[in-house]
Design an enzyme around this catalytic site. Structure first.
Site, PDB file in Angstrom:
ATOM      1  N   ALA A  66     -14.081  -7.741 -18.571  1.00 34.48           N
ATOM      2  CA  ALA A  66     -14.631  -6.394 -18.471  1.00 34.48           C
ATOM      3  C   ALA A  66     -13.570  -5.439 -19.023  1.00 34.48           C
ATOM      4  O   ALA A  66     -12.377  -5.771 -19.053  1.00 34.48           O
ATOM      5  CB  ALA A  66     -14.951  -6.074 -17.020  1.00 34.48           C
ATOM      6  N   GLU A 114     -17.323 -15.320 -16.989  1.00 30.69           N
ATOM      7  CA  GLU A 114     -18.522 -15.152 -16.156  1.00 30.69           C
ATOM      8  C   GLU A 114     -19.797 -15.086 -17.003  1.00 30.69           C
ATOM      9  O   GLU A 114     -20.818 -15.646 -16.624  1.00 30.69           O
ATOM     10  CB  GLU A 114     -18.370 -13.888 -15.292  1.00 30.69           C
ATOM     11  CG  GLU A 114     -17.317 -14.077 -14.198  1.00 30.69           C
ATOM     12  CD  GLU A 114     -16.935 -12.777 -13.488  1.00 30.69           C
ATOM     13  OE1 GLU A 114     -16.507 -11.829 -14.182  1.00 30.69           O
ATOM     14  OE2 GLU A 114     -17.071 -12.699 -12.264  1.00 30.69           O
TER      15      GLU A 114
HETATM   16  N1  CO8 Z   1     -10.251  -4.529 -21.497  1.00 29.82           N
HETATM   17  C1  CO8 Z   1      -9.898  -3.548 -22.318  1.00 29.82           C
HETATM   18  N2  CO8 Z   1      -9.164  -3.747 -23.453  1.00 29.82           N
HETATM   19  C2  CO8 Z   1      -8.784  -5.005 -23.714  1.00 29.82           C
HETATM   20  C3  CO8 Z   1      -9.108  -6.074 -22.875  1.00 29.82           C
HETATM   21  C4  CO8 Z   1      -9.900  -5.806 -21.711  1.00 29.82           C
HETATM   22  N3  CO8 Z   1     -10.326  -6.767 -20.888  1.00 29.82           N
HETATM   23  N4  CO8 Z   1      -8.582  -7.213 -23.394  1.00 29.82           N
HETATM   24  C5  CO8 Z   1      -7.935  -6.842 -24.518  1.00 29.82           C
HETATM   25  N5  CO8 Z   1      -8.033  -5.514 -24.721  1.00 29.82           N
HETATM   26  C6  CO8 Z   1      -7.492  -4.722 -25.822  1.00 29.82           C
HETATM   27  C7  CO8 Z   1      -5.990  -4.523 -25.650  1.00 29.82           C
HETATM   28  O1  CO8 Z   1      -5.730  -3.462 -24.752  1.00 29.82           O
HETATM   29  C8  CO8 Z   1      -5.571  -4.218 -27.064  1.00 29.82           C
HETATM   30  O2  CO8 Z   1      -5.909  -2.876 -27.346  1.00 29.82           O
HETATM   31  P1  CO8 Z   1      -4.884  -1.980 -28.228  1.00 29.82           P
HETATM   32  O3  CO8 Z   1      -4.844  -2.646 -29.577  1.00 29.82           O
HETATM   33  O4  CO8 Z   1      -5.541  -0.625 -28.260  1.00 29.82           O
HETATM   34  O5  CO8 Z   1      -3.559  -2.011 -27.536  1.00 29.82           O
HETATM   35  C9  CO8 Z   1      -6.510  -5.091 -27.901  1.00 29.82           C
HETATM   36  O6  CO8 Z   1      -7.611  -5.434 -27.042  1.00 29.82           O
HETATM   37  C10 CO8 Z   1      -5.857  -6.390 -28.361  1.00 29.82           C
HETATM   38  O7  CO8 Z   1      -5.340  -7.026 -27.214  1.00 29.82           O
HETATM   39  P2  CO8 Z   1      -3.801  -7.501 -27.108  1.00 29.82           P
HETATM   40  O8  CO8 Z   1      -2.918  -6.688 -27.977  1.00 29.82           O
HETATM   41  O9  CO8 Z   1      -3.450  -7.564 -25.654  1.00 29.82           O
HETATM   42  O10 CO8 Z   1      -3.916  -8.966 -27.719  1.00 29.82           O
HETATM   43  P3  CO8 Z   1      -3.020 -10.231 -27.374  1.00 29.82           P
HETATM   44  O11 CO8 Z   1      -3.369 -11.265 -28.364  1.00 29.82           O
HETATM   45  O12 CO8 Z   1      -1.595  -9.845 -27.219  1.00 29.82           O
HETATM   46  O13 CO8 Z   1      -3.542 -10.692 -25.917  1.00 29.82           O
HETATM   47  C11 CO8 Z   1      -5.203 -11.215 -24.225  1.00 29.82           C
HETATM   48  C12 CO8 Z   1      -4.879 -11.143 -25.739  1.00 29.82           C
HETATM   49  C13 CO8 Z   1      -4.381 -12.314 -23.564  1.00 29.82           C
HETATM   50  C14 CO8 Z   1      -6.706 -11.513 -24.118  1.00 29.82           C
HETATM   51  C15 CO8 Z   1      -4.866  -9.850 -23.564  1.00 29.82           C
HETATM   52  O14 CO8 Z   1      -5.485  -8.812 -24.306  1.00 29.82           O
HETATM   53  C16 CO8 Z   1      -5.363  -9.741 -22.145  1.00 29.82           C
HETATM   54  O15 CO8 Z   1      -4.716 -10.244 -21.236  1.00 29.82           O
HETATM   55  N6  CO8 Z   1      -6.499  -9.039 -21.931  1.00 29.82           N
HETATM   56  C17 CO8 Z   1      -7.043  -8.817 -20.610  1.00 29.82           C
HETATM   57  C18 CO8 Z   1      -7.701 -10.064 -20.090  1.00 29.82           C
HETATM   58  C19 CO8 Z   1      -8.188  -9.843 -18.684  1.00 29.82           C
HETATM   59  O16 CO8 Z   1      -7.428  -9.619 -17.754  1.00 29.82           O
HETATM   60  N7  CO8 Z   1      -9.525  -9.921 -18.518  1.00 29.82           N
HETATM   61  C20 CO8 Z   1     -10.154  -9.751 -17.229  1.00 29.82           C
HETATM   62  C21 CO8 Z   1     -10.506  -8.332 -17.021  1.00 29.82           C
HETATM   63  S1  CO8 Z   1     -11.109  -8.022 -15.391  1.00 29.82           S
HETATM   64  C22 CO8 Z   1     -12.689  -8.570 -15.444  1.00 29.82           C
HETATM   65  O17 CO8 Z   1     -13.164  -9.089 -16.390  1.00 29.82           O
HETATM   66  C23 CO8 Z   1     -13.476  -8.331 -14.196  1.00 29.82           C
HETATM   67  C24 CO8 Z   1     -14.938  -8.692 -14.347  1.00 29.82           C
HETATM   68  C25 CO8 Z   1     -15.721  -8.204 -13.167  1.00 29.82           C
HETATM   69  C26 CO8 Z   1     -15.793  -6.726 -13.171  1.00 29.82           C
HETATM   70  C27 CO8 Z   1     -16.514  -6.267 -11.984  1.00 29.82           C
HETATM   71  C28 CO8 Z   1     -16.378  -4.767 -11.843  1.00 29.82           C
HETATM   72  C29 CO8 Z   1     -16.539  -4.275 -10.489  1.00 29.82           C
END
Ligand code: CO8
Length: 260
Positions: A66, A114
């Site tokens: 998300a 999910e």
């Molecule tokens: N949300 C928003 N932006 C994201 C997300 C995300 N989940 N994942 C990546 N991005 C963005 C980054 O912020 C980055 O943006 P910018 O270029 O502007 O800085 C861009 O995508 C590229 O990402 P990275 O530079 O981080 O790329 P890497 O190759 O270094 O890393 C990863 C890739 C490992 C995927 C890393 O981006 C990461 O850890 N992302 C988050 C993953 C995560 O924690 N996902 C779970 C989120 S919580 C969730 O899903 C809850 C679901 C239920 C919600 C219920 C609500 C009540």
């Protein structure tokens, strides 16, 4: 409805391909994407589309969860709404009366894992990575992960993944039964399409009833589940497909099912 983040393609043979496309955030699910997915599932003509493949844009990410930037400032009421809307959209996806295949072309984290679990079948690319990293962000899985993950891989394994927030590779996801098969990135979509085409050769109503049986059995005890199977098995005998399929077998011919 015109979609900002969903791209769809519908082929002559009844194959639909839905791509989530928000490349700047690695296809993370914001509320617009959730609303678009809900709308797509509500209006999908399942006579025309008989198998759906869901994938993410690019070769790096399926869905990276998300959208954290959108969630960061939410209060309890807003969290409730966001979670409810996501869970409802995923339930509509799960309840589509046609088979769905997730072609997981990269990160499937949090909401990405999910949404893949709301599909019937999961094929992954070798570079795919899976996990429920929510507790590392101070939340729990909120798009039905605590419900579907234990059902899919067992409670012990699901608790390990959710409590630790660890990220696993595609080969580990295969070992624990989170995905059905793993392919090189270039082979992923051809493999998903080949499976879809194999499914498309079969009787559409029978495939749909088999899915209904399996999904509804989730919430039933043995007596109810077997009674449901008996009822839907009997319903197959009201279809032309059953008559044509069995007649063709007995004449040693092949039949093309009409879905009637
Ligand atoms: N949300 C928003 N932006 C994201 C997300 C995300 N989940 N994942 C990546 N991005 C963005 C980054 O912020 C980055 O943006 P910018 O270029 O502007 O800085 C861009 O995508 C590229 O990402 P990275 O530079 O981080 O790329 P890497 O190759 O270094 O890393 C990863 C890739 C490992 C995927 C890393 O981006 C990461 O850890 N992302 C988050 C993953 C995560 O924690 N996902 C779970 C989120 S919580 C969730 O899903 C809850 C679901 C239920 C919600 C219920 C609500 C009540």
């Amino acid at each position: 409805m015109d979609y900002q983040f969903l791209k769809s393609e519908i082929r002559e043979n009844g194959l639909g391909i839905l791509t989530i496309s928000a490349p700047k955030s690695l296809n993370a699910l914001n509320s617009t994407i959730i609303a678009e997915l809900d709308d797509f599932c509500s209006h999908l003509g399942t006579k025309k589309v008989r198998v759906l493949i869901l994938t993410g844009d690019g070769e790096k990410s399926f869905v990276a969860g998300a959208d954290i930037s959108e969630m960061a400032t939410k209060n309890e009421q807003e969290g409730l709404e966001f979670g409810r809307k996501g869970a409802e959209a995923f339930r509509k996806l799960e309840d589509l009366p046609i088979p769905t295949i997730a072609a997981i072309n990269g990160f499937a984290l949090g909401g990405g894992c999910e949404i893949a679990m709301a599909c019937d079948i999961r094929y992954a690319a070798t570079n795919a990575k899976f996990g429920q990293p929510e507790v590392g962000l101070g939340i729990i899985p909120g798009f039905s992960g605590t419900y579907r993950l234990p059902k899919l891989i067992g409670q012990g394994m699901a608790k390990e993944l959710i409590y630790s927030a660890k990220i696993i590779r595609a080969d580990e996801a295969l070992r624990i039964g989170l995905v059905n098969a793993v392919y090189e990135q270039a082979e992923l979509m051809p493999a998903a399409i080949a499976l879809a085409e194999q499914i498309l050769k079969n009787a559409p109503i029978a495939v749909s009833l088999a899915k209904e049986c399996i999904n509804r059995n989730y919430d039933m005890d043995r007596t109810e589940g077997l009674a449901l199977e008996n009822e839907l098995f009997a319903r197959c005998f009201t279809t032309e497909d059953q008559k044509n399929g069995m007649a063709a077998f007995l004449k040693k011919e092949k039949t093309t099912f009409q879905g009637k």
